[in-house]
Design a protein around this motif. Structure first.
Motif, short mmCIF file in Angstrom:
data_model
loop_
_atom_site.label_atom_id
_atom_site.label_comp_id
_atom_site.label_asym_id
_atom_site.label_seq_id
_atom_site.Cartn_x
_atom_site.Cartn_y
_atom_site.Cartn_z
N THR A 1 14.72 -9.35 6.47
CA THR A 1 13.71 -8.36 5.86
C THR A 1 13.46 -7.10 7.10
OG1 THR A 1 12.40 -10.12 5.40
CG2 THR A 1 11.12 -8.12 5.42
N VAL A 2 13.37 -7.32 8.26
CA VAL A 2 13.34 -5.98 9.14
C VAL A 2 14.69 -5.38 8.93
CG1 VAL A 2 13.23 -5.30 11.59
CG2 VAL A 2 11.95 -7.03 10.83
N ASP A 3 15.70 -5.59 8.97
CA ASP A 3 17.07 -4.81 8.79
C ASP A 3 16.83 -4.17 7.35
OD1 ASP A 3 17.86 -5.66 11.09
OD2 ASP A 3 19.25 -7.23 10.25
N PHE A 4 16.53 -4.72 6.49
CA PHE A 4 16.27 -4.05 5.00
C PHE A 4 15.56 -2.64 5.18
CE2 PHE A 4 13.85 -3.17 1.12
CZ PHE A 4 14.96 -3.10 0.20
N TRP A 5 14.42 -2.93 5.83
CA TRP A 5 13.46 -1.76 5.82
C TRP A 5 13.57 -0.74 6.86
CZ3 TRP A 5 10.73 -0.80 1.74
CH2 TRP A 5 10.27 -1.82 0.84
N LYS A 6 14.62 -1.26 8.06
CA LYS A 6 14.92 -0.35 8.81
C LYS A 6 16.10 0.69 8.32
CE LYS A 6 16.84 -0.16 13.77
NZ LYS A 6 17.20 -1.36 15.00
N GLU A 7 16.95 -0.09 7.57
CA GLU A 7 17.94 0.60 6.84
C GLU A 7 17.30 1.63 5.90
OE1 GLU A 7 20.89 -1.94 5.28
OE2 GLU A 7 21.44 -3.05 7.26
N ASN A 8 16.47 1.23 5.27
CA ASN A 8 15.87 1.91 4.10
C ASN A 8 15.28 3.30 4.84
OD1 ASN A 8 14.96 2.19 1.12
ND2 ASN A 8 13.01 2.30 2.31
N ASP A 9 14.63 3.06 5.99
CA ASP A 9 13.73 4.09 6.78
C ASP A 9 14.70 5.10 7.06
OD1 ASP A 9 11.28 5.12 7.95
OD2 ASP A 9 12.41 4.84 9.95
N GLU A 10 15.96 4.61 7.80
CA GLU A 10 17.20 5.71 8.02
C GLU A 10 17.69 6.29 7.07
OE1 GLU A 10 19.85 3.06 9.98
OE2 GLU A 10 18.50 2.78 11.78
N THR A 11 17.92 5.69 5.87
CA THR A 11 18.13 6.38 4.85
C THR A 11 17.42 7.56 4.34
OG1 THR A 11 19.37 4.41 4.01
CG2 THR A 11 19.12 6.27 2.35
N GLU A 12 16.18 7.15 4.16
CA GLU A 12 15.25 8.25 3.82
C GLU A 12 15.04 9.44 4.84
OE1 GLU A 12 11.60 6.27 3.26
OE2 GLU A 12 12.09 5.37 1.47
N THR B 1 0.79 -1.34 0.03
CA THR B 1 0.13 0.04 0.16
C THR B 1 0.87 1.44 0.06
OG1 THR B 1 -0.06 -0.13 2.41
CG2 THR B 1 -1.95 -1.12 1.24
N LYS B 2 2.19 0.90 -0.15
CA LYS B 2 3.06 2.22 -0.19
C LYS B 2 3.03 2.82 1.06
CE LYS B 2 3.28 1.97 -5.21
NZ LYS B 2 3.11 2.59 -6.56
N ASN B 3 3.10 2.60 2.22
CA ASN B 3 2.95 3.35 3.58
C ASN B 3 4.07 2.93 4.36
OD1 ASN B 3 2.04 4.50 5.78
ND2 ASN B 3 -0.22 3.28 5.95
N PRO B 4 5.02 4.08 4.07
CA PRO B 4 6.61 3.75 4.93
C PRO B 4 6.04 4.17 6.26
CG PRO B 4 6.56 5.85 3.61
CD PRO B 4 5.12 4.79 3.03
N GLU B 5 5.07 4.86 6.84
CA GLU B 5 4.97 5.11 8.14
C GLU B 5 4.36 4.15 8.71
OE1 GLU B 5 2.30 8.35 8.54
OE2 GLU B 5 3.62 9.78 7.58
N GLN B 6 3.65 3.02 8.38
CA GLN B 6 2.99 1.86 8.75
C GLN B 6 4.40 0.96 9.07
OE1 GLN B 6 -0.59 -0.07 7.20
NE2 GLN B 6 0.79 -1.73 6.86
N ILE B 7 5.24 0.73 8.29
CA ILE B 7 6.46 -0.11 8.30
C ILE B 7 7.33 0.33 9.24
CG2 ILE B 7 8.61 -0.97 6.95
CD1 ILE B 7 7.08 -0.32 4.45
N GLY B 8 7.54 1.47 9.57
CA GLY B 8 8.31 2.08 10.81
C GLY B 8 7.63 1.85 11.88
N THR B 9 6.56 1.96 11.95
CA THR B 9 5.65 1.78 13.28
C THR B 9 5.82 0.24 13.62
OG1 THR B 9 3.98 3.17 12.84
CG2 THR B 9 3.47 1.75 14.48
N VAL B 10 5.67 -0.57 12.70
CA VAL B 10 5.77 -2.18 12.90
C VAL B 10 7.12 -2.48 13.58
CG1 VAL B 10 5.74 -4.36 11.83
CG2 VAL B 10 3.97 -2.71 11.32
N ILE B 11 8.15 -1.82 12.87
CA ILE B 11 9.68 -2.05 13.26
C ILE B 11 9.62 -1.71 14.58
CG2 ILE B 11 11.98 -1.40 13.05
CD1 ILE B 11 11.37 -1.27 10.08
N GLY B 12 9.36 -0.50 15.16
CA GLY B 12 9.32 -0.15 16.40
C GLY B 12 8.43 -0.94 17.36
#
Length: 303
Positions: A291-302, A264-275
């Protein structure tokens, strides 16, 4: 007088033959006895000759017998080794489809038709695009027959479940429908309709298990997969949230919600789940950790 002596002599020989035979001192079979009784002297002579032949050169006979058993055993072993001749035919057939050897293609196709066709659906789909009309015919026939088998089985299971709403019948119905949907045989509206049917059955199973107080995480995962495939993202999110709520220490619900956020292209939801994962200190498998590390690194990059 001479005749009576001959008859008496013959009777004695018959008696001796019978005693030796039934005490197993002779190796000859009892079927020879009628000849001994009916043919005076000569019959007994035949018995002695057979006995001598059966006992003579016995070691050679045993070796031949053993050797024969060894040969039969080797043949039997060779048969057992070929348990499933078409099991390794997928890659050879894929290669054969690229070759100009029509006989090889057709031979491999016939081997597959005699095996479990359901395992070679993708290969059969490729075979339908081949230039060889005979190969195309075999592949199309196999897929049509397989689809017909699924449809017939599902119809029977549907009717059986309609007559008796048994949990076991529902499980069988769901299992067959899952295999059919994931088989690769269906496309377009047919696939969509079968997915909708499967979603309905899974929802029914979820409700049933909830009433019984025995909810199952795999059911939520299956329902999530089918909802995503249909683009029913609200229902998919409901499955993910329920899984997190019911099994907060299991990774599946969190991974479903991350995947939902990606689709659904919702980066905020991904960050909330990682938290949530970090706060709840959920143990992650190596694959889930990647999987979690990939999206965590991606979130930190953005950020």
């Amino acid at each position: 007088m001479g005749l009576w002596m001959f008859v008496l002599f013959h009777c004695v020989l018959c008696l001796i033959a019978a005693i030796l035979m039934y005490t197993h001192l002779m190796k000859s079979r009892p079927m020879i006895l009628p000849i001994v009784f009916l043919v005076p002297v000569f019959g007994f002579s035949c018995l002695l000759f057979l006995e001598w032949e059966s006992r003579g050169d016995q070691e050679n006979k045993k070796e031949i017998g053993i050797e024969k058993l060894k040969i039969n055993d080797d043949i039997h072993r060779s048969i057992l080794m070929e348990e499933d001749p078409a099991r390794d035919l997928m890659v050879p057939l894929q290669e054969a489809l690229l070759m100009n050897d029509a006989s090889t293609r057709r031979e491999l196709m016939m081997d597959i038709l005699y095996d479990d066709v359901g395992e070679y659906v993708e290969v059969l789909k490729n075979a339908r695009m081949n230039d060889d009309t005979e190969v195309v015919h075999y592949a199309t026939t196999a897929m049509v027959e397989l689809q017909k088998d699924y449809e017939t089985k599902l119809q029977k299971q549907k009717e059986a479940f309609a007559l008796e709403e048994d949990a076991g019948l529902l499980d069988e119905y769901i299992q067959t429908l899952e295999k059919y949907v994931e088989s690769g045989l269906l496309e377009g509206n047919m696939l969509k309709n079968r997915r909708l049917e499967l979603c309905g059955l899974l929802e029914r199973k979820l409700t049933q298990r909830k009433k019984e107080g025995h909810e199952e995480l795999p059911l939520y995962c299956k329902k999530f997969e089918q909802d995503c495939a249909l683009g029913e993202y609200e229902d998919a999110l409901r499955m993910a949230d329920a899984a997190i709520r019911l099994w907060p220490q299991q990774e599946e619900g969190y991974l479903m919600k991350i995947r939902h956020g990606v689709m659904t292209k919702n980066p905020e939801q991904i960050g909330t789940v990682i938290g949530l994962l970090e706060n709840n200190k959920v143990y992650l498998s190596p694959a889930a950790r990647r999987t979690v590390d990939f999206w965590k690194e991606n979130d930190e990059t953005e950020s």
